[in-house]
Design an enzyme around this catalytic site. Structure first.
Site, mmCIF file in Angstrom:
data_model
loop_
_atom_site.group_PDB
_atom_site.id
_atom_site.type_symbol
_atom_site.label_atom_id
_atom_site.label_comp_id
_atom_site.label_asym_id
_atom_site.label_seq_id
_atom_site.Cartn_x
_atom_site.Cartn_y
_atom_site.Cartn_z
ATOM 1 C CE LYS A 78 -4.048 1.960 2.529
ATOM 2 N NZ LYS A 78 -4.834 2.184 3.877
ATOM 3 C CB SER A 158 -8.341 3.984 2.890
ATOM 4 O OG SER A 158 -7.281 3.174 3.726
ATOM 5 C CB SER A 182 -8.859 1.351 5.737
ATOM 6 O OG SER A 182 -9.260 2.771 5.831
#
Lengths: 495, 95
Positions: A78, A158, A182
């Site tokens: 990420k 997210s 998330s």
């Protein structure tokens, strides 16, 4: 072997050990899949050279024997994790061009274990969002569609890039982070597994901070076993993060027996919400039924402060964000606005932050500023922290009464269309995290497991919440649920 | 409690985010929606409840007060938008 990118971590690990494939082959297969998946917009910084270099090193290490489980396995990282000399923007314009001069502890742990980084994954800006639509790179598109309808759906957020990449087999697994849901919400939206460990299990050092008392990293994978393998590699006690816990990291995979006979699984009545789709309700009761059939005792429980978790979160998280994001001032790194000759330092800050932050980040920073400002600190921030104490106590009480894990839906709906939430007020979007945010507030481990498809053909997930520091036990319950649910569906490739 | 555009302007100033005057009414409206949602917390009886400082009860670790890192000026300045002679450069701050 063909379609190596479709393997999970455990299968690929075993194939590498058996000499049936190499890390080079696995990595090439993923890099090819990534090249063909531009339409998903999941990978936003590509590092094929680093990947091939690490793959070759891993092959040497595996041949020598005794390599760690993650050795040679290609994964995505990420964009929130700082990776040395590789762009790490947290999905924000304000970190455009930023090249960290250090490696986050979690990504360093993975690298030291021999994992192969394929590139950086898209995400909501500063991890603030539930649909991946706040990213400076543009939205990620969910590989899943509603049957033959080609409406582009959100992968959630997210960690939307991570979820989409794993679901579409662009990598074997990916790192995510979870402040209010998330990891677990995007996992549920994409038919993948995502675990947020106990607060303090993974070091936050080098992970771009959103809300420091809530942020935790975790793996996003194709199976519960894979989650156990990768989580172990990510966890460590780290002197550079004072909240990281000095506890031994167990072999989670070995603890994952799937034997839940005699375990008490709590069903919290407060998670039965008005307006919840019938399909989610049914999935939940089916999940409870499956766990009962596997030998667990299903117990109705109450977590009375559940409804206040989300409003308390929307005080605490923005407050911490406003403080954490104060560092983006255009001085030390990232974007600086171009200035007029008469501009002083305040104009530099104000213009830089107006240009560098997107609307959702600006909104949350300003809400945080407001709730911390003189005269409102007690009414908002201190009250929210008191409510947080009560939320945690709700969980402590049920665990003290003998509950081993709590079963809830992961999300109040399946994946929605990109753009569908644009015109509603921000609070509607925040409601996506209603089932997951309690877990962050209480610092507990939580895992999302895919458990079925809805009538539109979209995956739905269930969440299991465990006792603090007992991720092994939680993974074992999740494994039992996974076995019983038998979710094997994959999205049809259209990209 | 209702936020008006002038309060929104004050918050934007405190947060050091430039907001154009014509965007303030809509911003104030968004704040009111979010704060309206947060108002629910007033229903909770928090009498005698300690505000949480750490989700895991733990004493912060201490270390010896010694230099354990340093001499990295080049790495520290590497990402600076403007740097001169080993320093971060910013617009003039004192007259």
């Amino acid at each position: 072997m063909s379609d190596l990118n479709k393997l999970g971590l455990a299968e690929a690990r075993d194939a590498l050990r058996a000499g049936e494939t190499t890390s080079r082959e696995l990595t090439e297969s993923c890099l090819n899949a990534i090249q063909g998946a531009g339409a998903l917009n999941a990978f936003v910084h590509h590092t094929p050279e680093i990947a091939m270099e690490r793959a070759d090193a891993a092959d040497v290490r595996i041949k020598a024997g005794g390599a760690p489980d993650m050795c040679g396995l290609p994964i995505g990282i990420k964009d929130l994790f700082c990776t040395k000399d590789v762009p790490s923007q947290a999905g924000s314009r304000i970190l455009e061009g930023f090249l960290p001069q250090y490696e986050s502890t979690v990504s360093a742990n993975l690298q030291n274990a021999g994992a192969v980084m394929l590139g950086k994954l898209n995400m909501d800006e500063f991890a603030m969002g539930s649909s991946n639509e706040t990213s400076v790179y543009g939205s990620v598109v969910n590989p899943w569609r509603r049957g033959n309808d080609d409406t582009a759906l959100t992968p959630g957020g997210s960690s939307g890039g991570s979820a989409a990449a794993v679901a579409a087999d662009l990598c074997l697994a990916a790192t995510g982070t979870d402040t209010g849901g998330s990891i677990r919400q995007p996992a549920a939206f994409t038919g993948t597994v995502g675990i947020k460990p106990t607060y303090g299990r993974c070091s936050r050092w080098g992970v771009v901070a959103f809300a420091s008392s809530l942020d935790q990293a975790g793996p996003m994978t194709k199976s519960v076993r894979d989650a156990a393998i990768m989580l172990e590699a990510m966890c460590s006690h780290d002197p550079k993060d004072s909240t990281s816990m000095d506890l031994p990291v167990p072999n989670f995979e070995a603890l994952m027996t799937g034997d839940i006979r005699g375990k008490k699984i709590g069903i919290p009545k407060e998670y039965r919400m008005d307006g919840m789709p019938e399909e989610i309700e049914k999935l939940w009761s089916n999940g409870a039924e499956m766990m009962r059939d596997a030998g667990a005792e299903i117990v109705d429980i109450s977590l009375p402060h559940t409804k206040y978790a989300l409003p308390a979160y929307y005080v605490i998280a923005p407050a911490e964000a406003s403080s954490n994001l104060a560092r983006y001032d255009g001085v030390r790194y990232g974007h600086r606005a171009s200035l007029d000759a008469s501009d002083g330092i305040t104009e530099m800050y104000e213009k830089t932050r107006a240009e560098g932050f997107g609307p959702e980040v600006q909104r949350r920073v300003m809400i945080g500023t407001y709730v911390l400002s003189a005269g409102f600190y007690d009414a908002y921030y201190n009250r929210a922290r008191r409510v947080r104490t009560l939320i945690k106590k709700d969980f402590e009480d049920v665990f003290a009464a003998g509950i081993d894990a709590i079963l809830t839906p992961a999300t109040p709906s399946s994946a929605f269309g990109l753009g569908e939430m644009t015109d509603v007020d921000p609070v509607q979007m925040y409601l996506n995290d209603v089932f997951t945010v309690t877990v962050n507030m209480a610092g507990l481990p939580g895992i999302a497991v895919p458990a079925g498809l809805d009538s539109k053909g979209l995956p739905m997930g269930l969440q299991l919440i465990g006792r603090p520091w007992e991720e092994g036990d939680l993974l074992s319950s999740a494994y039992a649920l996974e076995q019983a649910a038998g979710f094997v569906a994959k999205p049809n490739k259209w990209w | 409690m209702s936020i008006d555009p002038s309060t929104a302007a004050r918050v934007a100033k405190l947060a050091r985010i430039k907001v154009e005057p014509d965007a303030l009414p809509a911003l104030a409206e968004e704040f009111n929606t979010i704060l309206g949602f947060i108002e629910q917390l007033n229903e909770v009886d928090v009498e005698g409840v300690e505000p949480m400082t750490s989700v895991t009860p733990q004493r912060l670790k201490r270390r010896s007060d010694v230099v354990n890192d340093g001499n990295q000026a080049e790495a520290v300045l590497k990402n600076a938008p403007d740097q001169r002679e080993g320093f971060f450069a910013v617009p003039k701050v004192v007259e």
